[in-house]
Motif scaffolding. Structure first.
Motif, PDB file in Angstrom:
ATOM      1  N   VAL A 171     -13.193 -25.796   0.720  1.00 14.56           N
ATOM      2  CA  VAL A 171     -13.884 -27.071   0.902  1.00 14.56           C
ATOM      3  C   VAL A 171     -13.073 -28.004   1.795  1.00 14.56           C
ATOM      4  N   ILE A 172     -11.781 -28.117   1.516  1.00 13.54           N
ATOM      5  CA  ILE A 172     -10.923 -28.992   2.321  1.00 13.54           C
ATOM      6  C   ILE A 172     -10.885 -28.520   3.762  1.00 13.54           C
ATOM      7  N   ASN A 173     -10.783 -27.210   3.957  1.00 13.09           N
ATOM      8  CA  ASN A 173     -10.719 -26.661   5.308  1.00 13.09           C
ATOM      9  C   ASN A 173     -11.977 -26.992   6.100  1.00 13.09           C
ATOM     10  N   GLU A 174     -13.144 -26.848   5.482  1.00 15.15           N
ATOM     11  CA  GLU A 174     -14.376 -27.110   6.228  1.00 15.15           C
ATOM     12  C   GLU A 174     -14.588 -28.597   6.464  1.00 15.15           C
ATOM     13  N   TYR A 175     -13.951 -29.459   5.652  1.00 17.20           N
ATOM     14  CA  TYR A 175     -14.027 -30.902   5.870  1.00 17.20           C
ATOM     15  C   TYR A 175     -13.047 -31.392   6.946  1.00 17.20           C
ATOM     16  N   CYS A 176     -12.081 -30.553   7.318  1.00 18.55           N
ATOM     17  CA  CYS A 176     -11.011 -30.996   8.214  1.00 18.55           C
ATOM     18  C   CYS A 176     -11.047 -30.364   9.610  1.00 18.55           C
ATOM     19  N   GLU A 177     -11.531 -29.124   9.691  1.00 20.69           N
ATOM     20  CA  GLU A 177     -11.456 -28.408  10.962  1.00 20.69           C
ATOM     21  C   GLU A 177     -12.620 -28.754  11.877  1.00 20.69           C
ATOM     22  N   PRO A 178     -12.437 -28.624  13.208  1.00 16.77           N
ATOM     23  CA  PRO A 178     -13.527 -28.906  14.144  1.00 16.77           C
ATOM     24  C   PRO A 178     -14.731 -28.002  13.885  1.00 16.77           C
ATOM     25  N   CYS A 179     -15.900 -28.500  14.222  1.00 13.64           N
ATOM     26  CA  CYS A 179     -17.147 -27.770  13.989  1.00 13.64           C
ATOM     27  C   CYS A 179     -17.708 -27.282  15.327  1.00 13.64           C
ATOM     28  N   GLU A 180     -18.278 -26.109  15.314  1.00 16.62           N
ATOM     29  CA  GLU A 180     -18.934 -25.577  16.506  1.00 16.62           C
ATOM     30  C   GLU A 180     -20.395 -26.008  16.526  1.00 16.62           C
ATOM     31  N   ALA A 181     -20.934 -26.202  17.719  1.00 16.60           N
ATOM     32  CA  ALA A 181     -22.342 -26.557  17.862  1.00 16.60           C
ATOM     33  C   ALA A 181     -22.763 -26.300  19.299  1.00 16.60           C
ATOM     34  N   ILE A 182     -24.063 -26.250  19.508  1.00 15.93           N
ATOM     35  CA  ILE A 182     -24.619 -26.270  20.869  1.00 15.93           C
ATOM     36  C   ILE A 182     -25.445 -27.543  20.966  1.00 15.93           C
ATOM     37  N   VAL A 183     -25.127 -28.378  21.933  1.00 14.48           N
ATOM     38  CA  VAL A 183     -25.773 -29.676  22.113  1.00 14.48           C
ATOM     39  C   VAL A 183     -26.321 -29.750  23.528  1.00 14.48           C
TER      40      VAL A 183
END
Length: 375
Positions: A171-183
Motif C-alpha cells: 500500500v505504501i509503495n503504490e502511494y509513493c511511487e510514480p504512476c504510469e499513464a497515457i494522456v
C-alpha cells in the motif's frame, strides 16, 4: 500431480496454499523465513513447510529443484531474487507484484527464457487487466480506458475510512511511487495521490486517485492505440487527503518504515472487506461512439473452514487460475506472458477464477459486462 513452491506464508500465501492443495492436483511447498509464520499458516491442507531465507541463495535453489512453478507471495522487493532463481532452476515463475521496477526485472529475465514468466497475477494488475483486454477487443478504435479497483472495509469506522486488508508495504509503495499513464496519446508518469475523482456505485460514494503499478504492462501494449489510459485506486471519501498530509506534509514518504509502524499499530486489520472492480472503455464500434463498463463487487466469504477476506480470495484466485491455465497448456510455456494475453472467458470458467463470481455477496451485474451506448 505437479509440484509448486509458494514463497511467503502470509495471508495471501496461505490462501494460495489452501486453494492449490485443496484441488488435489498440486503438491505444495511453502517457504518462509519465519517458523512462527509457517506455524500460523492458515490452511488445514497437507502442505510441506520449509523455513528458509531467500537471501540465502542455496536454500531457494535447493527448494526449486523439481518444481513445476514458483509462486511469489513475498514482498515486492524479493521479486528479483525469486525470479532469477526460477530462471536458473528452469521453473515457471508467477508473482503478484504491482511494483513497476520489479516487473521490468521480470520482463528482462523472461527474454530468452525456456520457461514462462507471468508477473502481476493478482487483482490489480491481474484480473482487472484481463477484464480491460476483453472489453477493448470489442472496439474498432479505442479512445479512453479507465481502470478502478479498491479493497475496502465494509464497515469503515476511523478517519482514514480504511482498514488494513493487504500488504502494508504494498500500500505504501503504490502511494509513493510514480504512476504510469497515457494522456492524449502520450505515455507519461503521473504523481500518486493526485487526479482525485468521485463516483457512486450502488448508492455509495467513493473517491479514486492515482496509485502506482495497477496498469501492469498495458502502457506497453496500448502505446499508439489509445488516447487516454489510467489506473486509480478506490477508497471512501477523505482517505486521500489524510494520506497526502502524512506522506507529503509530514514527509513520511521518506520514512516509510515509520509510516508502516504507525499504520500497523493504529489501523486495525479486518476480514470484513469488499473488493470493487470497475473498468470503463470508450471508443468507436461500427462508426458509433460506444462505452462499455464492467463492474463487480466481491465480498469476504468462508473458505477452507474459516472466513477469508475478499482481497485474499481475489488475489489468490487470480494467481491460482493462471497457474491452472498454464498447467493445462492453455498459456505459452516460455518467455513473458502478459495478463492481457489471458482470455476472460477462460479465466472465469476456471475452478479458481470462478471465485470472482461466487465469492459471496451480490456482484454488480453478476460480474458480467454492462453495456451503455454514448451518443
Amino acid at each position: 500431480m505437479k509440484n509448486v513452491l509458494i514463497v511467503g506464508a502470509g495471508k495471501i500465501g496461505s490462501m494460495i496454499a489452501e486453494m492449490l492443495a485443496g484441488s488435489g492436483d498440486y503438491a505444495v511447498t511453502v517457504l518462509d523465513r519465519s517458523s512462527a509464520q509457517l506455524e500460523r499458516l492458515e490452511t488445514a491442507r497437507s502442505v510441506r513447510k520449509v523455513v528458509g531465507d531467500i537471501q540465502d541463495g542455496e536454500t531457494l535453489t535447493r527448494e526449486l529443484v523439481g518444481q513445476f512453478a514458483v509462486l511469489s507471495a513475498a514482498p515486492f522487493h524479493a521479486t528479483r531474487l525469486i525470479a532469477t532463481a526460477a530462471k536458473a532452476a528452469g521453473a515457471h515463475y508467477l508473482d503478484l507484484t504491482e511494483d513497476v521496477a520489479s516487473t521490468r526485472t521480470v520482463k528482462q529475465l523472461a527474454a530468452g527464457a525456456r520457461t514462462a514468466f507471468i508477473p502481476q497475477c493478482g487483482l490489480a494488475p491481474g484480473f482487472i487487466t484481463i477484464v480491460a483486454s476483453d472489453l477493448m477487443a470489442r472496439f474498432d478504435e479505442l479512445h479512453d480506458v479507465r481502470l478502478r479497483v479498491g479493497a475496502l472495509p465494509q464497515y469503515p469506522s476511523n478517519a482514514l475510512n480504511y482498514n488494513l486488508t493487504w500488504s502494508t508495504d504494498g500500500v505504501i509503495n503504490e502511494y509513493c511511487e510514480p504512476c504510469e499513464a497515457i494522456v492524449d496519446g502520450q505515455r507519461r508518469e503521473t504523481p500518486p495521490l493526485e487526479e482525485r475523482e468521485e463516483f457512486a456505485l450502488d448508492g455509495v460514494l467513493y473517491e479514486a486517485f492515482n496509485t502506482s503499478g495497477g496498469l501492469g504492462t498495458l502502457c506497453d501494449t496500448l502505446a499508439g492505440r489509445v488516447r487516454n489510459l489510467n489506473y486509480r485506486t478506490i477508497r471512501y471519501p477523505g482517505h486521500c487527503t489524510i494520506m497526502k498530509a502524512l506522506l507529503n506534509d509530514l514527509r513520511l514518504r521518506d520514512r516509510r518504515e515509520v509510516l508502516k509502524d504507525i499504520l500497523e499499530n493504529a489501523v486495525p486489520a479486518t476480514l470484513q472487506d469488499v473488493v470493487i472492480v470497475f473498468v470503463t472503455v470508450t471508443g468507436l464500434k461500427g462508426g458509433q461512439l460506444v462505452q462499455e463498463t464492467y463492474a463487480n463487487k466481491i465480498y469476504a466469504a468462508a473458505l477452507g473452514g474459516r472466513v477469508r477476506s475478499a482481497i485474499q480470495i481475489t488475489t489468490a484466485a487470480g494467481i491460482c487460475a493462471v497457474l491452472d491455465l498454464l498447467a493445462e497448456g492453455r498459456l505459452p510455456h516460455a518467455g513473458l506472458v502478459r495478463q492481457e494475453d489471458i482470455g476472460l472467458d477462460a479465466f472465469l470458467a476456471n475452478r479458481f477464477g470462478r471465485s470472482y463470481a461466487s465469492a459471496g455477496g451480490a456482484p454488480v451485474q453478476g460480474g458480467r459486462l454492462a453495456r451503455a451506448l454514448a451518443a
